[in-house]
Design a protein around this motif. Structure first.
Motif, PDB file in Angstrom:
ATOM      1  N   ASN A   1       0.598  -1.041  -0.126  1.00 57.45           N
ATOM      2  CA  ASN A   1       0.094  -0.331   0.124  1.00 57.45           C
ATOM      3  C   ASN A   1       1.028   1.407   0.352  1.00 57.45           C
ATOM      4  N   GLU A   2       1.677   1.534   0.950  1.00 54.40           N
ATOM      5  CA  GLU A   2       2.763   2.388   0.727  1.00 54.40           C
ATOM      6  C   GLU A   2       3.422   2.560  -0.573  1.00 54.40           C
ATOM      7  N   GLN A   3       4.200   1.527  -1.163  1.00 54.89           N
ATOM      8  CA  GLN A   3       4.484   1.750  -2.271  1.00 54.89           C
ATOM      9  C   GLN A   3       3.866   1.833  -3.075  1.00 54.89           C
ATOM     10  N   ALA A   4       2.195   1.501  -3.234  1.00 54.10           N
ATOM     11  CA  ALA A   4       1.389   1.895  -3.919  1.00 54.10           C
ATOM     12  C   ALA A   4       1.664   3.347  -4.080  1.00 54.10           C
ATOM     13  N   LEU A   5       0.996   4.537  -2.830  1.00 56.10           N
ATOM     14  CA  LEU A   5       1.030   5.737  -2.790  1.00 56.10           C
ATOM     15  C   LEU A   5       2.126   6.485  -2.828  1.00 56.10           C
ATOM     16  N   TYR A   6       2.981   5.862  -2.936  1.00 53.25           N
ATOM     17  CA  TYR A   6       4.614   6.223  -3.672  1.00 53.25           C
ATOM     18  C   TYR A   6       4.680   7.084  -4.856  1.00 53.25           C
ATOM     19  N   ALA A   7       4.169   5.625  -5.038  1.00 56.79           N
ATOM     20  CA  ALA A   7       4.274   5.489  -7.385  1.00 56.79           C
ATOM     21  C   ALA A   7       3.124   6.537  -7.777  1.00 56.79           C
ATOM     22  N   ASP A   8       2.158   6.692  -6.808  1.00 58.15           N
ATOM     23  CA  ASP A   8       0.674   7.668  -7.530  1.00 58.15           C
ATOM     24  C   ASP A   8       0.945   9.118  -7.563  1.00 58.15           C
ATOM     25  N   CYS A   9       1.807   9.122  -6.210  1.00 58.33           N
ATOM     26  CA  CYS A   9       2.099  10.825  -5.844  1.00 58.33           C
ATOM     27  C   CYS A   9       3.412  10.786  -6.847  1.00 58.33           C
ATOM     28  N   VAL A  10       4.138  10.136  -6.979  1.00 58.82           N
ATOM     29  CA  VAL A  10       5.982  10.852  -8.029  1.00 58.82           C
ATOM     30  C   VAL A  10       4.879  11.013  -8.642  1.00 58.82           C
ATOM     31  N   ARG A  11       4.093   9.965  -9.621  1.00 59.38           N
ATOM     32  CA  ARG A  11       3.117  10.056 -11.234  1.00 59.38           C
ATOM     33  C   ARG A  11       2.746  11.636 -10.911  1.00 59.38           C
ATOM     34  N   ALA A  12       1.351  11.211  -9.697  1.00 56.39           N
ATOM     35  CA  ALA A  12       1.307  12.940 -10.312  1.00 56.39           C
ATOM     36  C   ALA A  12       2.301  13.838 -10.223  1.00 56.39           C
ATOM     37  N   ALA A  13       3.015  14.129  -9.131  1.00 55.43           N
ATOM     38  CA  ALA A  13       4.432  15.398  -8.781  1.00 55.43           C
ATOM     39  C   ALA A  13       4.370  15.482 -10.442  1.00 55.43           C
ATOM     40  N   ASN A  14       4.929  14.220 -11.109  1.00 52.96           N
ATOM     41  CA  ASN A  14       5.636  14.691 -12.448  1.00 52.96           C
ATOM     42  C   ASN A  14       5.373  15.448 -13.324  1.00 52.96           C
ATOM     43  N   GLU A  15       3.682  14.574 -13.393  1.00 53.93           N
ATOM     44  CA  GLU A  15       3.131  15.196 -14.075  1.00 53.93           C
ATOM     45  C   GLU A  15       1.949  16.533 -14.612  1.00 53.93           C
ATOM     46  N   GLY A  16       2.411  16.985 -13.112  1.00 50.48           N
ATOM     47  CA  GLY A  16       1.848  18.390 -12.853  1.00 50.48           C
ATOM     48  C   GLY A  16       0.422  18.279 -11.948  1.00 50.48           C
ATOM     49  N   VAL A  17      -0.358  17.083 -11.645  1.00 51.67           N
ATOM     50  CA  VAL A  17      -1.687  16.966 -12.211  1.00 51.67           C
ATOM     51  C   VAL A  17      -1.861  18.016 -11.226  1.00 51.67           C
ATOM     52  N   PRO A  18      -3.379  18.620 -10.768  1.00 54.02           N
ATOM     53  CA  PRO A  18      -3.681  19.172 -10.048  1.00 54.02           C
ATOM     54  C   PRO A  18      -3.676  18.859  -8.191  1.00 54.02           C
ATOM     55  N   GLY A  19      -3.574  19.868  -7.533  1.00 57.80           N
ATOM     56  CA  GLY A  19      -3.873  19.212  -6.333  1.00 57.80           C
ATOM     57  C   GLY A  19      -2.752  18.129  -5.467  1.00 57.80           C
ATOM     58  N   ALA A  20      -1.555  18.073  -6.482  1.00 60.00           N
ATOM     59  CA  ALA A  20      -0.355  16.796  -6.696  1.00 60.00           C
ATOM     60  C   ALA A  20       0.282  17.753  -4.796  1.00 60.00           C
ATOM     61  N   ILE A  21       0.221  18.777  -4.694  1.00 58.59           N
ATOM     62  CA  ILE A  21       0.632  18.979  -3.555  1.00 58.59           C
ATOM     63  C   ILE A  21      -0.048  18.999  -2.408  1.00 58.59           C
ATOM     64  N   ASP A  22      -1.361  19.198  -2.437  1.00 61.78           N
ATOM     65  CA  ASP A  22      -2.295  19.019  -1.189  1.00 61.78           C
ATOM     66  C   ASP A  22      -2.366  17.653  -0.921  1.00 61.78           C
ATOM     67  N   ALA A  23      -2.716  16.851  -2.099  1.00 60.49           N
ATOM     68  CA  ALA A  23      -2.608  15.154  -2.097  1.00 60.49           C
ATOM     69  C   ALA A  23      -1.042  14.679  -0.710  1.00 60.49           C
ATOM     70  N   ALA A  24       0.191  15.073  -1.373  1.00 59.99           N
ATOM     71  CA  ALA A  24       1.297  15.310  -0.800  1.00 59.99           C
ATOM     72  C   ALA A  24       0.915  15.324   0.917  1.00 59.99           C
ATOM     73  N   THR A  25       0.896  16.707   0.721  1.00 64.61           N
ATOM     74  CA  THR A  25       0.994  16.799   1.513  1.00 64.61           C
ATOM     75  C   THR A  25       0.153  16.439   3.553  1.00 64.61           C
TER      76      THR A  25
END
Length: 253
Positions: free
Chosen positions: A27-51
């Motif tokens: 679960n943690e590995q999936a969270l990290y992978a999804d978070c990194v993907r959103a960050a690198n793609e500039g997905v709106p809300g990536a900062i809020d989700a990571a925070t």
């Protein structure tokens, strides 16, 4: 902008080679992978989700991903703080990723043009990377950029000379060492350094530009034009490509 800070400044701050920190469950590995993907793609809300993840169950991985999200939003100073936070947590855990995280913080500070702070962070990072020569070499290159930006050319030169010894296959070290020597008219040092950079990265427009400048200083304008033309082809819209195009206009056949 200072010479070494301008050259190759916008290096990509990438995810760590493996999921950093305590992301050991699927679960943690999936969270990290999804978070990194959103960050690198500039997905709106990536900062809020990571925070949100950081403030919840996230440890080093969440803090690292928050830094990536800030980088994706062109907020390098905030990214540096997030990377440093991740590094401090990793260091307290005895996690070897701490060195890379401090290094990424230093690189983000360079992009933010906070050169004095970058030098401090990179100097501290090198203590953790003492037994990892390739990583220490990369950090020396970045610290050289920070030092040159503050007017410390001798310190930058010392760092780059150490860097190419520790990481002789890193073209950037040779490029910056040769460029600094050329600008200081230490041509006997500039020639072999830039030749090594060109050998290691023959298709890089920054390398082609500087090797062309060196050839022009040596009076070999045919070689210089060949290299400048290559730089334009490789990176027409990059700063190096534009500088090479200007050099060609100033030095017609």
């Amino acid at each position: 902008m200072p010479l070494l800070a301008a050259l190759m400044l916008m290096q990509v701050v990438a995810p760590l080679p493996a999921t950093p920190g305590a992301a050991t469950t699927p679960n943690e590995q999936a969270l990290y992978a999804d978070c990194v993907r959103a960050a690198n793609e500039g997905v709106p809300g990536a900062i809020d989700a990571a925070t949100q993840w950081k403030n919840g169950t996230g440890g080093v991985p969440a803090r690292h991903c928050l830094g990536l999200a800030y980088m994706g939003a062109n907020r390098p100073a905030d990214a540096a703080r997030a990377f440093e936070d991740a590094a401090r947590v990793a260091e307290a855990q005895g996690n070897p990723a701490a060195a890379e995280l401090y290094g990424q913080a230093g690189n983000a500070l360079l992009i933010a043009e906070q050169y004095a702070r970058a030098e401090v962070v990179l100097s501290n990072a090198m203590v953790l990377a003492a037994r990892r020569p390739a990583l220490k070499g990369e950090m020396l290159i970045d610290r050289a950029r920070a030092r040159e930006a503050q007017g410390n050319a001798l310190g930058a030169r010392s760092d780059l000379e150490q860097a190419v010894e520790l990481a002789p296959d890193d073209a950037l070290g040779w490029l910056l060492l040769g460029t600094l020597a050329r600008r200081e008219e230490r041509l006997d040092a500039a020639r072999p350094a830039l030749a090594n950079a060109l050998r290691l990265a023959p298709d890089d427009p920054d390398v082609q530009l500087e090797a062309g400048n060196m050839a022009a200083m040596d009076g070999d304008y045919a070689k210089a034009r060949t290299l400048w033309n290559a730089a334009v082809r490789a990176g027409r819209d990059t700063p190096a490509g534009k500088s090479a195009d200007t050099a060609l206009l100033r030095n017609p056949e």
